[in-house]
Scaffold this active site. Structure first.
Site, short mmCIF file in Angstrom:
data_model
loop_
_atom_site.label_atom_id
_atom_site.label_comp_id
_atom_site.label_asym_id
_atom_site.label_seq_id
_atom_site.Cartn_x
_atom_site.Cartn_y
_atom_site.Cartn_z
N HIS A 129 6.51 -8.33 0.38
CA HIS A 129 4.58 -8.73 0.94
C HIS A 129 4.65 -7.29 0.61
O HIS A 129 5.55 -6.14 0.70
CB HIS A 129 4.33 -8.69 1.71
CG HIS A 129 4.45 -8.01 3.02
ND1 HIS A 129 3.44 -6.60 3.49
CD2 HIS A 129 5.57 -8.11 4.07
CE1 HIS A 129 4.36 -5.81 4.38
NE2 HIS A 129 5.67 -6.91 5.00
N CYS A 130 3.13 -7.05 -0.75
CA CYS A 130 2.78 -5.40 -0.14
C CYS A 130 1.82 -5.64 0.80
O CYS A 130 0.83 -6.19 1.37
CB CYS A 130 2.21 -5.41 -1.63
SG CYS A 130 1.24 -6.63 -2.69
N TRP A 131 0.28 -5.40 0.16
CA TRP A 131 -1.06 -4.55 1.33
C TRP A 131 -1.57 -5.83 1.02
O TRP A 131 -1.86 -6.84 2.31
CB TRP A 131 -1.55 -3.35 0.75
CG TRP A 131 -3.69 -3.50 1.27
CD1 TRP A 131 -4.15 -3.96 0.34
CD2 TRP A 131 -3.62 -4.36 2.35
NE1 TRP A 131 -5.77 -3.60 1.13
CE2 TRP A 131 -4.83 -3.94 2.24
CE3 TRP A 131 -3.04 -3.54 3.42
CZ2 TRP A 131 -5.70 -4.04 4.10
CZ3 TRP A 131 -3.89 -3.68 4.93
CH2 TRP A 131 -4.97 -4.22 4.51
N TYR B 286 0.49 -7.93 3.68
CA TYR B 286 0.31 -7.74 5.02
C TYR B 286 -1.58 -7.42 5.64
O TYR B 286 -1.69 -8.08 6.61
CB TYR B 286 0.31 -6.16 4.81
CG TYR B 286 0.75 -5.03 6.31
CD1 TYR B 286 1.16 -5.27 7.45
CD2 TYR B 286 -0.67 -3.93 6.44
CE1 TYR B 286 1.14 -5.23 8.18
CE2 TYR B 286 -0.53 -4.20 7.32
CZ TYR B 286 0.49 -4.02 8.87
OH TYR B 286 0.06 -3.33 9.86
#
Length: 343
Positions: free
Chosen positions: A97-99, A127
């Protein structure tokens, strides 16, 4: 990294909590330090400076130029990403995952998929979706039982006794690395960020049956430098409070056991922090007593201040939700038995 021809799948945040797969967070180290999913491992696509540079180019030039710059930063590190990911997930199955679940995580997932990883999932919404889920969870009604008592009552130790007896317990002070007073940060280590405190609290919250009794300690909204999420704090304030009343001298003895071994300079600094509310004459006397190793007398002086403060907080509660239980000493095991028998 081929961003467009995807070889990975998406997973929603609720499914993540039912998965046993390792989680890789590809955000920058600064983002990760501010807050992350507990047990996630940070393999940053960009350093803090690289991320800032890409963001500047995106704003001042164009998305295309930012992507081009991003590839320049990423390309030399492609094998490093694989090596680090294999350490996290040697079975080659992983969640990324990222933002927001966008280009960073999808590019990283694609790269893993093209290099031997056979099950790669990207968190839909990233996130940000996780954080929304965390905060929404604290809105759910829970069967809270709040343990209150003046400073030095040993409430945290009683909660530990409860836990050993099979009760559901959340140790807010343990999660905050702070005991909730001017002295509360001594020898507790660095506090998490507010965001990470919420994340860690949520991890514990997920393990509970909200329909069954959950014990927490009565706390202010702030525990040192972190805050209890407001929806949960509101529930705590409205929940039944069992207030244990223990003689001041017994509580002072407990505080001596807790703090007499601590660094005296740090103890003096804590006394100075409450000087205005404690009274400057009392503060001066407390410091002098501390220098003479008269810890019991210091504790008694401090309790005069803390007891008044707790009474003010108690008055903010609906008196119909407060039950008082008299206890003779700070014997945590006996007190835990008495409380559970009473309840």
């Amino acid at each position: 990294m081929n961003y467009f021809c995807s070889m990975f799948s998406e997973i929603n945040i609720k499914e993540v909590f039912n998965s046993s797969l390792s989680i890789i967070d590809v955000r920058s180290p600064g983002e990760f330090e501010k807050g992350h999913i507990p047990n996630a491992v940070n393999i940053p696509l960009f350093t803090n400076d690289e991320r800032a540079h890409v963001g500047t180019v995106y704003k001042q030039q164009s998305k295309e130029k930012a992507i081009e710059l991003g590839y320049k930063y990423v390309t030399p590190k492609l094998q490093q990403y694989i090596n680090e990911a294999l350490k996290v997930a040697p079975h080659q199955k992983v969640i990324v995952h990222c933002w927001r679940g966008g280009m960073r995580s999808q590019s990283f997932a694609q790269h893993l998929s093209e290099n031997g990883f056979n099950d790669v999932k990207v968190i839909s919404g990233g996130y940000k979706a996780y954080r929304n889920y965390v905060l929404d969870t604290f809105d759910l009604p829970a069967n809270l039982c709040v343990l209150g008592g003046y400073t030095g009552s040993g409430k945290t130790y009683i909660l530990k006794e409860f836990q050993q007896k099979g009760e559901q317990v959340i140790d807010l002070e343990g999660l905050a690395h702070h005991k909730g007073s001017a002295f509360g940060g001594i020898e507790q280590g660095e506090q998490p960020t507010v965001e990470q405190f919420e994340n860690n609290l949520h991890e514990q919250w997920l393990k509970l049956d909200l329909q069954k009794r959950i014990w927490l300690e009565d706390e202010s909204h702030c525990i040192g430098g972190v805050n209890i999420p407001m929806p949960l704090f509101t529930q705590i304030r409205n929940a039944p409070l069992l207030f244990i009343e223990i003689p001041k001298e017994e509580r002072a003895k407990h505080l001596v056991v807790e703090y007499a071994r601590c660094n005296k300079t740090k103890l003096a600094e804590s006394i100075h922090r409450i000087a205005k509310r404690m009274g400057y004459q009392n503060e001066k006397m407390a410091v002098e007593l501390l220098e003479q190793d008269k810890f019991f007398e210091v504790a008694l002086l401090s309790l005069n201040y803390y007891d008044k403060g707790y009474i003010k907080g108690l008055q903010k509660r609906d008196e119909n939700t407060v039950t008082t239980l008299q206890l003779d000493s700070v014997d945590h095991a006996k007190n835990a038995n008495k409380i559970l028998k009473y309840c």
